[in-house]
Design a protein around this motif. Structure first.
Motif, PDB file in Angstrom:
ATOM      1  N   ARG A   1       0.835  -1.198   0.000  1.00 49.41           N
ATOM      2  CA  ARG A   1       0.000   0.000   0.000  1.00 49.41           C
ATOM      3  C   ARG A   1       0.873   1.253   0.000  1.00 49.41           C
ATOM      4  N   ARG A   2       0.314   2.304  -0.563  1.00 47.48           N
ATOM      5  CA  ARG A   2       0.953   3.614  -0.550  1.00 47.48           C
ATOM      6  C   ARG A   2       0.452   4.370   0.677  1.00 47.48           C
ATOM      7  N   VAL A   3       1.366   4.770   1.531  1.00 47.89           N
ATOM      8  CA  VAL A   3       1.011   5.520   2.732  1.00 47.89           C
ATOM      9  C   VAL A   3       1.043   7.021   2.450  1.00 47.89           C
ATOM     10  N   GLU A   4       2.014   7.423   1.672  1.00 45.88           N
ATOM     11  CA  GLU A   4       2.156   8.838   1.333  1.00 45.88           C
ATOM     12  C   GLU A   4       2.995   8.943   0.074  1.00 45.88           C
ATOM     13  N   GLY A   5       2.672   9.906  -0.790  1.00 46.39           N
ATOM     14  CA  GLY A   5       3.440  10.100  -2.002  1.00 46.39           C
ATOM     15  C   GLY A   5       2.593   9.976  -3.246  1.00 46.39           C
ATOM     16  N   PHE A   6       3.250  10.153  -4.406  1.00 48.10           N
ATOM     17  CA  PHE A   6       2.505  10.220  -5.661  1.00 48.10           C
ATOM     18  C   PHE A   6       3.162   9.443  -6.792  1.00 48.10           C
ATOM     19  N   ASP A   7       4.021   8.486  -6.469  1.00 50.90           N
ATOM     20  CA  ASP A   7       4.625   7.690  -7.542  1.00 50.90           C
ATOM     21  C   ASP A   7       4.516   6.215  -7.178  1.00 50.90           C
ATOM     22  N   PHE A   8       5.328   5.355  -7.823  1.00 49.09           N
ATOM     23  CA  PHE A   8       5.089   3.921  -7.602  1.00 49.09           C
ATOM     24  C   PHE A   8       5.425   3.525  -6.174  1.00 49.09           C
ATOM     25  N   PHE A   9       4.496   2.781  -5.580  1.00 46.56           N
ATOM     26  CA  PHE A   9       4.651   2.333  -4.196  1.00 46.56           C
ATOM     27  C   PHE A   9       5.186   0.913  -4.131  1.00 46.56           C
ATOM     28  N   ALA A  10       5.197   0.212  -5.265  1.00 44.38           N
ATOM     29  CA  ALA A  10       5.779  -1.127  -5.331  1.00 44.38           C
ATOM     30  C   ALA A  10       6.188  -1.428  -6.763  1.00 44.38           C
ATOM     31  N   ALA A  11       7.445  -1.748  -6.939  1.00 46.21           N
ATOM     32  CA  ALA A  11       7.955  -2.278  -8.195  1.00 46.21           C
ATOM     33  C   ALA A  11       8.659  -3.581  -7.850  1.00 46.21           C
ATOM     34  N   VAL A  12       8.054  -4.687  -8.254  1.00 43.96           N
ATOM     35  CA  VAL A  12       8.583  -6.019  -7.925  1.00 43.96           C
ATOM     36  C   VAL A  12       9.505  -6.458  -9.053  1.00 43.96           C
ATOM     37  N   THR A  13      10.792  -6.567  -8.762  1.00 47.92           N
ATOM     38  CA  THR A  13      11.778  -7.019  -9.739  1.00 47.92           C
ATOM     39  C   THR A  13      12.052  -8.492  -9.495  1.00 47.92           C
ATOM     40  N   PHE A  14      12.006  -9.306 -10.559  1.00 51.99           N
ATOM     41  CA  PHE A  14      12.056 -10.750 -10.388  1.00 51.99           C
ATOM     42  C   PHE A  14      12.760 -11.413 -11.574  1.00 51.99           C
ATOM     43  N   PRO A  15      13.293 -12.629 -11.368  1.00 54.70           N
ATOM     44  CA  PRO A  15      14.004 -13.317 -12.454  1.00 54.70           C
ATOM     45  C   PRO A  15      13.064 -14.054 -13.399  1.00 54.70           C
ATOM     46  N   VAL A  16      13.470 -14.105 -14.652  1.00 55.33           N
ATOM     47  CA  VAL A  16      12.813 -14.920 -15.682  1.00 55.33           C
ATOM     48  C   VAL A  16      13.937 -15.653 -16.401  1.00 55.33           C
ATOM     49  N   ALA A  17      14.302 -16.832 -15.877  1.00 59.02           N
ATOM     50  CA  ALA A  17      15.507 -17.536 -16.320  1.00 59.02           C
ATOM     51  C   ALA A  17      16.707 -16.599 -16.123  1.00 59.02           C
ATOM     52  N   ASP A  18      17.437 -16.279 -17.200  1.00 59.85           N
ATOM     53  CA  ASP A  18      18.604 -15.415 -17.072  1.00 59.85           C
ATOM     54  C   ASP A  18      18.275 -13.949 -17.294  1.00 59.85           C
ATOM     55  N   GLU A  19      17.001 -13.651 -17.504  1.00 55.01           N
ATOM     56  CA  GLU A  19      16.562 -12.269 -17.651  1.00 55.01           C
ATOM     57  C   GLU A  19      15.856 -11.814 -16.370  1.00 55.01           C
ATOM     58  N   HIS A  20      15.502 -10.542 -16.329  1.00 51.60           N
ATOM     59  CA  HIS A  20      14.748  -9.984 -15.219  1.00 51.60           C
ATOM     60  C   HIS A  20      13.789  -8.930 -15.757  1.00 51.60           C
ATOM     61  N   CYS A  21      12.726  -8.668 -15.003  1.00 47.36           N
ATOM     62  CA  CYS A  21      11.849  -7.550 -15.314  1.00 47.36           C
ATOM     63  C   CYS A  21      11.169  -7.102 -14.036  1.00 47.36           C
ATOM     64  N   SER A  22      10.415  -6.000 -14.115  1.00 47.12           N
ATOM     65  CA  SER A  22       9.766  -5.427 -12.938  1.00 47.12           C
ATOM     66  C   SER A  22       8.286  -5.206 -13.228  1.00 47.12           C
TER      67      SER A  22
END
Length: 255
Positions: free
Chosen positions: A113-134
């Motif tokens: 959850r976003r408590v305060e602010g105006f931009d992304f409150f969660a960006a989940v970065t994770f592996p996809v084999a040898d690549e990654h994305c968010s």
């Protein structure tokens, strides 16, 4: 092709089993919730309990080192869970997982959850084999949702880009699946993006490097995280449904 979120409809009257309809821009089909195969029963993961249960991810989160990070605190709740608070940084604050984590055939889920602010409150970065994305929630001014990056295009400018108005202090459910067929992301149990494996180049914005291989961050925002869990998937080889998992058939269970 990166497919937009599916529309699901269930016909109840006159049926003994629920039929799930999946609709996309160029494909529409319905199939029963349980489909027999020679090696077991293939079912929607969200429709039936599977052998691989979600397990909590606790005790091995640490603050990521972005430079200009806001304070990070990890507190135990009365239920034994962890509440992770990430205060606004200049510009990014995040956490990094130090434990073991698979590169393939897994799901991770959490609430944020976003408590305060105006931009992304969660960006989940994770592996996809040898690549990654968010998987980014609330970026680019507060409402952009999407995957960064696909074929070099970030969450604000690719086929997964969508807009959602996020409420302050409301908890949102986030779920990511990486299986043999696709990367699939959900928000509050609504499928937001499906990226077929092998058809696109996945990458992250360079700013998210401190979250590799698995981490969660915010941008000039005070946010909180809880109920972070994962499970490994036993995805049936050759399945055309990126949301399908293999479980034991009734015959196998009886034996």
């Amino acid at each position: 092709m990166v497919r937009p979120p599916h529309l699901f409809a269930a016909l109840a009257r006159g049926w003994l089993a629920v039929a799930v309809c999946v609709v996309s821009a160029d494909l529409a089909f319905c199939q029963g919730a349980d489909t027999d195969s020679s090696s077991g029963t293939v079912v929607k993961a969200e429709n039936r309990e599977v052998s691989a249960r979600f397990t909590p991810m606790r005790g091995q989160w640490k603050p990521a080192s972005f430079g200009g990070d806001g304070p990070v605190s990890i507190k135990k709740t009365e239920s034994g869970d962890e509440l992770i608070e990430m205060l606004a940084g200049d510009p990014i604050t995040g956490i990094l997982w130090e434990g073991d984590f698979p590169k393939e055939n897994y799901e991770i889920r959490l609430e944020a959850r976003r408590v305060e602010g105006f931009d992304f409150f969660a960006a989940v970065t994770f592996p996809v084999a040898d690549e990654h994305c968010s998987f980014v929630l609330g970026g680019w001014g507060g409402g952009m949702v999407g995957i960064s990056s696909i074929d070099g295009n970030d969450a604000s400018s690719n086929e997964t880009t969508q807009y959602k108005e996020f409420e302050t202090n409301r908890w949102y459910k986030i779920r990511v699946r990486v299986d043999e067929m696709a990367v699939t992301c959900w928000l509050d149990d609504v499928e937001y993006a499906v990226v077929p494996r092998g058809e696109h180049e996945l990458s992250i914005r360079i700013e998210m490097d401190p979250c590799l291989p698995l981490g969660i961050a915010n941008f000039m925002t005070h946010s909180e995280l809880r109920k972070i869990e994962m499970r490994k998937l036993n995805v049936e080889s050759g399945s055309t449904d990126p949301a399908a998992v293999k479980v034991e058939s009734k015959t196998e269970q009886a034996n």
